[in-house]
Design a protein around this motif. Structure first.
Motif, PDB file in Angstrom:
ATOM      1  N   VAL A  78       0.877  -1.221   0.029  1.00 22.87           N
ATOM      2  CA  VAL A  78       0.067  -0.189  -0.233  1.00 22.87           C
ATOM      3  C   VAL A  78       1.028   1.239   0.055  1.00 22.87           C
ATOM      4  O   VAL A  78       1.658   1.472   0.807  1.00 22.87           O
ATOM      5  CB  VAL A  78      -0.957   0.098   1.217  1.00 22.87           C
ATOM      6  N   ARG A  79       0.812   2.168  -1.108  1.00 18.07           N
ATOM      7  CA  ARG A  79       1.553   3.333  -1.420  1.00 18.07           C
ATOM      8  C   ARG A  79       0.658   4.332  -1.414  1.00 18.07           C
ATOM      9  O   ARG A  79       0.464   4.602  -2.761  1.00 18.07           O
ATOM     10  CB  ARG A  79       2.792   3.019  -2.145  1.00 18.07           C
ATOM     11  N   PRO A  80       0.739   5.358  -0.368  1.00 17.24           N
ATOM     12  CA  PRO A  80      -0.334   6.512  -0.709  1.00 17.24           C
ATOM     13  C   PRO A  80       0.610   7.572  -1.013  1.00 17.24           C
ATOM     14  O   PRO A  80       2.058   7.673  -0.806  1.00 17.24           O
ATOM     15  CB  PRO A  80      -0.780   6.992   0.805  1.00 17.24           C
ATOM     16  N   GLY A  89       2.760  -1.592 -10.246  1.00 13.88           N
ATOM     17  CA  GLY A  89       2.791  -1.303  -9.122  1.00 13.88           C
ATOM     18  C   GLY A  89       3.989  -0.661  -8.578  1.00 13.88           C
ATOM     19  O   GLY A  89       4.199   0.593  -7.898  1.00 13.88           O
ATOM     20  N   ASP A  90       5.088  -1.227  -8.684  1.00 13.21           N
ATOM     21  CA  ASP A  90       6.577  -0.699  -8.520  1.00 13.21           C
ATOM     22  C   ASP A  90       6.862   0.570  -9.481  1.00 13.21           C
ATOM     23  O   ASP A  90       7.125   1.649  -8.757  1.00 13.21           O
ATOM     24  CB  ASP A  90       7.376  -1.786  -9.022  1.00 13.21           C
ATOM     25  N   TYR A  91       6.409   0.437 -10.751  1.00  7.12           N
ATOM     26  CA  TYR A  91       6.750   1.551 -11.609  1.00  7.12           C
ATOM     27  C   TYR A  91       5.702   2.923 -11.418  1.00  7.12           C
ATOM     28  O   TYR A  91       6.398   3.944 -10.875  1.00  7.12           O
ATOM     29  CB  TYR A  91       6.497   1.130 -12.923  1.00  7.12           C
ATOM     30  N   SER A 149       4.425   3.653  -8.450  1.00  8.30           N
ATOM     31  CA  SER A 149       4.417   4.331  -7.302  1.00  8.30           C
ATOM     32  C   SER A 149       5.659   5.082  -7.084  1.00  8.30           C
ATOM     33  O   SER A 149       5.581   6.399  -6.517  1.00  8.30           O
ATOM     34  CB  SER A 149       4.434   3.364  -5.946  1.00  8.30           C
ATOM     35  N   ASP A 150       6.510   5.001  -7.701  1.00 11.65           N
ATOM     36  CA  ASP A 150       7.749   6.175  -7.983  1.00 11.65           C
ATOM     37  C   ASP A 150       7.304   7.039  -8.889  1.00 11.65           C
ATOM     38  O   ASP A 150       7.540   8.269  -8.533  1.00 11.65           O
ATOM     39  CB  ASP A 150       8.953   5.657  -8.862  1.00 11.65           C
ATOM     40  N   ALA A 151       6.657   6.913  -9.899  1.00 13.17           N
ATOM     41  CA  ALA A 151       6.093   8.036 -10.620  1.00 13.17           C
ATOM     42  C   ALA A 151       5.376   8.902  -9.893  1.00 13.17           C
ATOM     43  O   ALA A 151       5.232  10.097 -10.064  1.00 13.17           O
ATOM     44  CB  ALA A 151       5.410   7.332 -11.741  1.00 13.17           C
ATOM     45  N   ALA A 179       9.477   2.529   3.557  1.00 13.24           N
ATOM     46  CA  ALA A 179       9.412   3.296   2.277  1.00 13.24           C
ATOM     47  C   ALA A 179       9.492   2.951   0.871  1.00 13.24           C
ATOM     48  O   ALA A 179       9.992   1.702   0.702  1.00 13.24           O
ATOM     49  CB  ALA A 179      10.689   4.509   2.421  1.00 13.24           C
ATOM     50  N   THR A 180       9.018   3.664  -0.046  1.00 10.14           N
ATOM     51  CA  THR A 180       9.064   3.419  -1.354  1.00 10.14           C
ATOM     52  C   THR A 180      10.559   3.226  -2.099  1.00 10.14           C
ATOM     53  O   THR A 180      10.618   2.449  -2.858  1.00 10.14           O
ATOM     54  CB  THR A 180       8.075   4.311  -2.313  1.00 10.14           C
ATOM     55  N   HIS A 181      11.183   4.159  -1.592  1.00  9.41           N
ATOM     56  CA  HIS A 181      12.665   4.244  -2.132  1.00  9.41           C
ATOM     57  C   HIS A 181      13.471   3.082  -1.526  1.00  9.41           C
ATOM     58  O   HIS A 181      13.295   2.339  -0.628  1.00  9.41           O
ATOM     59  CB  HIS A 181      13.257   5.587  -1.920  1.00  9.41           C
TER      60      HIS A 181
HETATM   61 MG    MG Z   1      10.380   0.404  -6.425  1.00  6.67          MG
END
Ligand code: MG
Ligand code: NDP
Ligand code: AKG
Length: 473
Positions: free
Chosen positions: A128-130, A361-363, A365-367, A392-394
């Motif tokens: 889950v990445r807000p 989802g990986d792509y 979420s960074d965008a 964290a996402t990073h």
């Molecule tokens: Mg990633």
């Protein structure tokens, strides 16, 4: 039984019932410091969590931290290549909720991702990445405040599972031969296609169970949001990958229109219902023509199929969802993955929850993080039915490691997600408040400082930003 670590002697365990945590006032929470910038991020973050819990509950609630080792630190403690010791897995198994810093994954050969391994071992199927904008955060976007999306990324399947074979290996060669000589020729839809003999091969499994449990959590989350944010968008590349990404979409809709029938409407259903609302005596065929603009040039069997769809929707849900009642339901729609990358930039306010498979989802979420202020502001959670790990996402941003420089906002906001998951909303709110005020006062780390107008010079250090958040609770 632990080999080299000892759990704290005070504090209690978080347990789980029906996929939800039951949290005592004094939980023991294992933490992984992380590689690279983890060395800077974790101490700053822990300081903020402890200060917020103390300020919110005055000692009535307290987290007892339990340091466990994964990644480079684990190798120092447990020996060469001991990146993921059993002690650490046992601690997460025992205490249920953990938080971690980033962990390095070498590209190409060498170890596979420890981050992915943890998600798979504990079946943390929902990432889950807000991505939400904090006022004053510099953004390359003109209206970043319009973006307020939560990415629900399936976390255990897809090409990301890492089942692949190296080009030239015996199994890759065998597999290519089997596919080229047997499986592809016996599947007429694949025609005369053949795989190049010098290919590496990866496998992309997408299961019905995996897709539906992810979409279930996404819809349950949507139901907790304000009405105007109750949209779940299934993001897929199903036009090209029909039996994997296309199936994800179909299984998502199936779940929405069965298990959540009374709570959900699909976008297509909403068109059918509103056509009848605008014209009560509209014929089935006219309704079908309006929902599918190419209707008149379709072959008769396709037209019949669309008419049957219109009739079955009206028969099934006109009573419960018609006359505008569908506007009160969770809207489930779908978008093709490449188009969603431009949609979140051109029409961000049309989206709320984006449910998708692992690699998309990986792509995405960074965008999306880039719009909301960058990776330094992007938190995340990996949630399963009997464990959760916040991160964290990073990644480890190695060039910044050990410089007390990077933005701890990402890990701190991951901790906010953890506190909210635990039901400790008061502590979470203090942190969000402190972070928002610090940014509004231009008290920021290098990543935000360089984009601000005028730039902030000198920027705060990682540890100083943590102090600024606490000052601004
Ligand atoms: Mg990633
Ligand atoms: N969950 C995890 O633990 C993850 C681990 N990884 C791993 O991390 C390693 C490094 O990956 P890499 O591709 O460099 O990607 P990273 O996400 O680690 O870093 C890319 C860039 O993002 C910016 N950034 C990252 N973190 C922060 C922060 N806290 N504050 C401000 N800016 C930040 C920096 O940009 P700039 O320098 O322009 O300021 C940095 O150079 C790899 O081994 C990768 O596999 C990657 C993603 C997730
Ligand atoms: O595990 C890794 O090294 C990368 C993972 C990643 O990029 C992510 O989960 O967003």
């Amino acid at each position: 039984m632990y080999e080299k670590i000892t759990p704290p002697t005070t504090g209690s365990k978080i347990t789980f019932a029906n996929g939800e945590p039951i949290v005592p006032d004094n939980p023991i929470i294992p933490f992984i410091r992380g590689d690279g910038t983890g060395i800077d991020l974790w101490p700053a973050s822990q300081k903020v969590f402890d200060a917020a819990v103390q300020a919110a509950y005055g000692g009535k609630r307290k987290i007892t931290w339990f340091k466990i080792y994964v990644g480079d630190e684990a190798c120092e403690q447990y020996g060469t290549y001991q990146y993921l010791p059993e002690d650490s897995l046992e601690a997460i198994r025992e205490f249920g909720v953990a938080i971690k810093g980033p962990l390095t994954t070498p590209i190409g050969g060498g170890i596979r991702s420890l981050n992915v391994a943890l998600r798979q071992i504990f079946d943390l199927y929902a990432c889950v990445r807000p991505c939400k904008y904090y006022t004053g955060t510099p953004s390359p976007h003109r209206y970043p405040e319009k973006l307020d999306v939560i990415i629900y990324r399936e976390n255990t399947e897809d090409i990301y599972l890492g089942i692949e074979w190296k080009q030239g290996s015996e199994i890759a060669d065998r597999l290519i031969k089997y596919l080229n000589e047997d499986l592809i020729p016996s599947t007429p839809e694949h025609g005369k296609k053949q795989l190049p003999l010098d290919s590496g091969i990866g496998i992309k499994p997408i299961s019905k169970k995996g897709s539906q449990r992810l979409v279930r959590r996404a819809i349950q989350h949507a139901l907790r949001l304000p009405k105007n944010k109750q949209t779940v968008t299934l993001v897929h590349k199903g036009n090209i990958m029909k039996y994997t990404e296309g199936a994800f979409r179909d299984w998502g809709y199936e779940l929405a229109t069965t298990e959540f029938r009374s709570d959900c409407v699909t976008e297509r259903e909403s068109w059918i219902l509103s056509n009848k609302e605008k014209k009560a005596d509209i014929s089935i065929e006219e309704n079908a023509r309006q929902i599918d603009p190419g209707y008149d040039s379709m072959p008769p069997d396709k037209q019949e199929k669309i008419c049957a769809e219109v009739k079955s929707v009206l028969d099934a849900i006109w009573e419960t969802h018609g006359n505008g009642k569908w506007k009160e339901k969770v809207m489930v729609n779908d978008r093709i993955a490449d188009s969603i990358f431009q949609q979140i930039q051109t029409r961000p306010d049309e989206y709320s929850i984006l449910a998708t498979m692992n690699l998309n989802g990986d792509y995405i979420s960074d965008a999306a993080a880039a719009i909301a202020g960058g990776l330094g502001m992007a938190p995340g959670a990996n949630i399963g039915d009997s464990a959760a790990i916040f991160e964290a996402t990073h990644g480890t941003a190695p060039k910044h490691a050990g410089l007390d420089r990077v933005n701890p906002g990402s890990v701190i906001l991951s901790g906010v997600m953890m506190l909210e998951y635990m039901g400790w909303q008061e502590a979470a709110d203090l942190i969000k408040n402190g972070l928002a005020k610090a940014i509004a006062q231009r008290e920021v780390t290098y990543d935000l400082a360089r984009l601000m107008e005028p730039p902030v010079d000198p920027p705060l250090k990682c540890s100083e930003f943590a102090d600024a958040i606490i000052r601004n609770f």
